[in-house]
Design a protein around this motif. Structure first.
Motif, mmCIF file in Angstrom:
data_model
loop_
_atom_site.group_PDB
_atom_site.id
_atom_site.type_symbol
_atom_site.label_atom_id
_atom_site.label_comp_id
_atom_site.label_asym_id
_atom_site.label_seq_id
_atom_site.Cartn_x
_atom_site.Cartn_y
_atom_site.Cartn_z
ATOM 1 N N UNK A 138 -2.840 4.738 -8.581
ATOM 2 C CA UNK A 138 -2.387 3.363 -8.392
ATOM 3 C C UNK A 138 -1.661 3.217 -7.054
ATOM 4 N N UNK A 139 -0.838 4.193 -6.727
ATOM 5 C CA UNK A 139 -0.098 4.134 -5.464
ATOM 6 C C UNK A 139 -1.047 4.178 -4.268
ATOM 7 N N UNK A 140 -2.022 5.050 -4.329
ATOM 8 C CA UNK A 140 -2.990 5.166 -3.235
ATOM 9 C C UNK A 140 -3.753 3.863 -3.036
ATOM 10 N N UNK A 141 -4.186 3.253 -4.141
ATOM 11 C CA UNK A 141 -4.936 2.007 -4.033
ATOM 12 C C UNK A 141 -4.040 0.874 -3.561
ATOM 13 N N UNK A 180 -7.281 -6.403 -6.511
ATOM 14 C CA UNK A 180 -7.759 -5.128 -5.992
ATOM 15 C C UNK A 180 -7.330 -3.936 -6.837
ATOM 16 N N UNK A 181 -6.072 -3.864 -7.217
ATOM 17 C CA UNK A 181 -5.600 -2.701 -7.965
ATOM 18 C C UNK A 181 -6.240 -2.620 -9.357
ATOM 19 N N UNK A 221 -9.072 -3.933 -10.339
ATOM 20 C CA UNK A 221 -10.510 -3.745 -10.197
ATOM 21 C C UNK A 221 -10.841 -2.328 -9.726
ATOM 22 N N UNK A 222 -10.075 -1.829 -8.760
ATOM 23 C CA UNK A 222 -10.406 -0.531 -8.171
ATOM 24 C C UNK A 222 -9.965 0.643 -9.041
ATOM 25 N N UNK A 223 -8.822 0.506 -9.708
ATOM 26 C CA UNK A 223 -8.277 1.636 -10.444
ATOM 27 C C UNK A 223 -8.467 1.515 -11.950
ATOM 28 N N UNK A 224 -8.087 0.371 -12.502
ATOM 29 C CA UNK A 224 -8.064 0.235 -13.960
ATOM 30 C C UNK A 224 -9.465 0.154 -14.535
ATOM 31 N N UNK A 225 -10.382 -0.508 -13.828
ATOM 32 C CA UNK A 225 -11.745 -0.611 -14.348
ATOM 33 C C UNK A 225 -12.348 0.767 -14.594
ATOM 34 N N UNK A 226 -12.053 1.722 -13.714
ATOM 35 C CA UNK A 226 -12.548 3.085 -13.914
ATOM 36 C C UNK A 226 -11.910 3.748 -15.129
ATOM 37 N N UNK A 227 -10.627 3.446 -15.366
ATOM 38 C CA UNK A 227 -9.927 4.057 -16.498
ATOM 39 C C UNK A 227 -10.510 3.609 -17.832
ATOM 40 N N UNK A 228 -11.014 2.372 -17.898
ATOM 41 C CA UNK A 228 -11.591 1.878 -19.148
ATOM 42 C C UNK A 228 -12.750 2.770 -19.579
ATOM 43 N N UNK A 229 -13.589 3.161 -18.616
ATOM 44 C CA UNK A 229 -14.613 4.155 -18.909
ATOM 45 C C UNK A 229 -15.915 3.615 -19.450
ATOM 46 N N UNK A 230 -16.233 2.357 -19.160
ATOM 47 C CA UNK A 230 -17.552 1.843 -19.520
ATOM 48 C C UNK A 230 -18.397 1.798 -18.255
ATOM 49 N N UNK A 248 4.629 -3.172 -10.426
ATOM 50 C CA UNK A 248 5.746 -2.493 -9.778
ATOM 51 C C UNK A 248 5.272 -1.632 -8.610
ATOM 52 N N UNK A 249 4.125 -0.987 -8.784
ATOM 53 C CA UNK A 249 3.569 -0.171 -7.701
ATOM 54 C C UNK A 249 3.210 -1.032 -6.494
ATOM 55 N N UNK A 250 2.554 -2.154 -6.742
ATOM 56 C CA UNK A 250 2.237 -3.072 -5.649
ATOM 57 C C UNK A 250 3.497 -3.541 -4.936
ATOM 58 N N UNK A 251 4.519 -3.856 -5.702
ATOM 59 C CA UNK A 251 5.743 -4.390 -5.112
ATOM 60 C C UNK A 251 6.498 -3.319 -4.329
ATOM 61 N N UNK A 252 6.480 -2.095 -4.812
ATOM 62 C CA UNK A 252 7.117 -1.010 -4.063
ATOM 63 C C UNK A 252 6.479 -0.832 -2.692
ATOM 64 N N UNK A 253 5.159 -0.933 -2.623
ATOM 65 C CA UNK A 253 4.469 -0.819 -1.330
ATOM 66 C C UNK A 253 4.768 -2.041 -0.465
ATOM 67 N N UNK A 254 4.756 -3.210 -1.091
ATOM 68 C CA UNK A 254 5.015 -4.447 -0.334
ATOM 69 C C UNK A 254 6.355 -4.391 0.377
ATOM 70 N N UNK A 255 7.422 -4.100 -0.351
ATOM 71 C CA UNK A 255 8.755 -4.177 0.263
ATOM 72 C C UNK A 255 8.953 -3.093 1.317
ATOM 73 N N UNK A 256 8.156 -2.045 1.256
ATOM 74 C CA UNK A 256 8.254 -0.978 2.250
ATOM 75 C C UNK A 256 7.491 -1.334 3.521
#
Length: 402
Positions: free
Chosen positions: A127-130, A153-154, A156-165, A365-373
């Motif tokens: 999640x952090x990388x994406x 983006x997050x 679609x790119x990360x969670x969709x793969x985790x679902x596993x369909x 939270x991951x998106x926001x951590x990257x944003x504020x940085x």
């Protein structure tokens, strides 16, 4: 002679509705879908529970009443479906949300094996990388779409793969939007969305272990079927619980988060100075977004709410989105703040609280951590509201990072 026993209850129901507060609005009409707050306010102001003659259902819009009803899963039941029309309720049988009591607990426990904090912790680096890739890419652009390019983006790119369909993320988004659209009344939007929702239903009926990825979430329900905890039919249908809600709701909440920070630059500056406020910002964005307008429940036994008699078999729309803007419970509910305390109903409440809540929080939270940085200022403009019978939020808006 034979009709007499049935006539009295029908007369009692009609009398209760006649004496109850009535709000003659189209909860699923085009104007309400793009500008719901005036309708929500009418419902809240009319009383704790009101009759909607257009849809022949009751509605709750005040925070305390909705929260109390969601806690009372003996009186207000999900087993007959959460939609405002019978077709969608029929298609949704055997899913987690359309179940009660021990069967619900069993199904929910199986989903939670994939979605508890300890289960999703290994996904944090992904999640952090994406998130970093998304924000870095958007900083190089003059402007971008806050929903399609940022909020989506997050998931679609990360969670969709985790679902596993083995389907594309875009197909999952299409199925999700259609599935939520058919949860409204039987209007034009529901009818137009029916083929899409039916497509997801038919897809799940053909699923088996060979059609899902070995380590994905979907595989976990087939594991439960192998252990005898679920039937194969239940396992297939429960894949809907992963596919339909895993993207749209988080996307809409993340979009609201970006919009609110862009509209309140002083709060964004405060957030950059005080990163400990990130969890509060996420919860507040979910309250304002309230991505799911509300679900219906069936009254299981006659009950009184503030003098209004609800009869067994009737339906009540629990309006989470109206409750989260209730001025009786929240000070200045229309205002985004980093200092609001207490919970909201953006993820539901009670035994049917959203099973993906922890993952949704982690993504935002991951998106926001990257944003504020990385990002000094956020600009937003040109909002376009989405139109969906059950979902609400932004379809798009322009944004810019510096």
């Amino acid at each position: 002679m034979t009709a007499a026993p049935r006539a009295a209850p029908i007369r009692a129901r009609r009398a209760a509705r006649r004496d109850a507060p009535t709000v003659d609005v189209d909860l699923y009409g085009p104007s309400t879908l793009v500008n719901p707050q005036p309708v929500y306010r009418k419902i809240r102001d009319a009383g704790p529970v009101v009759w909607l003659p257009k849809h022949k259902v009751w509605a709750m819009g005040r925070f305390d009443d909705v929260r109390d009803a969601l806690r009372d899963d003996v009186t207000f039941r999900n087993g007959r479906g959460v939609a405002a029309n019978p077709v969608a309720n029929l298609l949704g049988r055997k899913t987690v949300i359309n179940s009660d009591d021990d069967r619900h607990s069993m199904r929910r426990r199986i989903l939670m094996e994939s979605l508890m904090s300890r289960a999703i912790r290994p996904s944090i680096p992904v999640l952090r990388e994406e998130a970093e890739a998304t924000v870095g890419r958007l900083m190089e652009r003059e402007s971008f779409d806050g929903i399609a390019d940022f909020a989506s983006r997050l998931p679609v790119a990360a969670v969709a793969d985790l679902v596993g369909v083995r389907v594309s993320p875009q197909q999952m988004l299409t199925w999700g939007a259609g599935t939520f659209d058919i949860l409204g009344s039987m209007n034009r939007r529901s009818l137009d969305a029916a083929p899409t929702a039916l497509g997801l239903f038919l897809y799940t009926t053909r699923l088996n272990r060979s059609r899902v990825t070995p380590d994905g979430w979907a595989a976990s329900v087939f594991d439960a079927a192998d252990r005898g905890e679920l039937t194969k039919s239940e396992a297939r249908m429960m894949v809907i619980d992963f596919v339909a809600p895993s993207l749209d709701t988080t996307i809409l909440a993340a979009g609201q988060l970006l919009w609110s920070l862009g509209q309140n630059p002083e709060l964004y500056a405060q957030l950059r100075a005080e990163p400990d406020l990130i969890p509060t910002a996420v919860v507040e964005a979910v309250r304002l977004a309230s991505p799911i307008r509300g679900f219906t429940r069936t009254v299981a036994r006659d009950t009184d709410i503030d003098g209004v008699r609800l009869h067994a078999g009737e339906r009540v729309v629990m309006l989470y989105a109206a409750a989260n803007m209730d001025e009786r419970h929240f000070d200045a509910p229309e205002t985004f703040t980093l200092h609001r305390r207490g919970s909201n109903l953006g993820w539901g409440h009670g035994m049917h609280t959203c099973v993906g809540m922890q993952l949704s929080k982690l993504e935002m939270q991951t998106l926001l951590q990257v944003l504020i940085t990385w990002v000094s200022t956020i600009e937003v403009s040109d909002p376009v509201p989405m139109s969906n019978n059950c979902l609400q939020g932004f379809a798009s808006f322009r944004s810019r990072f510096t």
